[in-house]
Write an enzyme that holds these catalytic residues in place. Structure first.
Site, PDB file in Angstrom:
ATOM      1  CE1 TYR A  17     -26.661 -23.883  16.697  1.00  0.00           C
ATOM      2  CE2 TYR A  17     -28.191 -23.930  18.533  1.00  0.00           C
ATOM      3  CZ  TYR A  17     -27.609 -23.263  17.482  1.00  0.00           C
ATOM      4  OH  TYR A  17     -27.963 -21.967  17.196  1.00  0.00           O
ATOM      5  CG  HIS A  56     -26.351 -20.067  14.214  1.00  0.00           C
ATOM      6  ND1 HIS A  56     -27.130 -21.070  14.742  1.00  0.00           N
ATOM      7  CD2 HIS A  56     -26.402 -20.221  12.879  1.00  0.00           C
ATOM      8  CE1 HIS A  56     -27.625 -21.784  13.759  1.00  0.00           C
ATOM      9  NE2 HIS A  56     -27.194 -21.298  12.619  1.00  0.00           N
TER      10      HIS A  56
END
Length: 88
Positions: A17, A56
């Site tokens: 991530y 994101h």
């Protein structure tokens, strides 16, 4: 290693991530972020348990979206109101 796997295929695997990646305005468009992403992808590919790389991006940051797409990332979904930025 498949950066484009679906979440359902991650059984017994790990996901990298990217929490944040930013470049100071004076240093943009010099290949710094490109180099960091390339190195991260190379390192992740060496790890047999890593199944994907995930991040994101705020939906109105078209430059960042284009950057990640040029680097092989796909938009999997859009989460409405994921980011809350208070107007000042």
């Amino acid at each position: 290693f498949d950066m484009f796997s679906t979440v359902e295929s991650f059984e017994d695997k790990r996901i990298v991530y990217i929490l944040t990646l930013g470049t100071d305005q004076d240093f943009r468009r010099k290949g710094i972020a490109q180099s960091l992403i390339a190195q991260m992808i190379t390192i992740a590919k060496r790890e047999p348990l890593v199944a994907a790389i995930y991040l994101h991006v705020i939906t109105n940051n078209q430059n960042a979206i284009a950057f990640y797409e040029r680097n092989g990332f796909l938009r999997l979904r859009e989460i409405e109101n994921y980011y809350f930025i208070e107007e000042k």
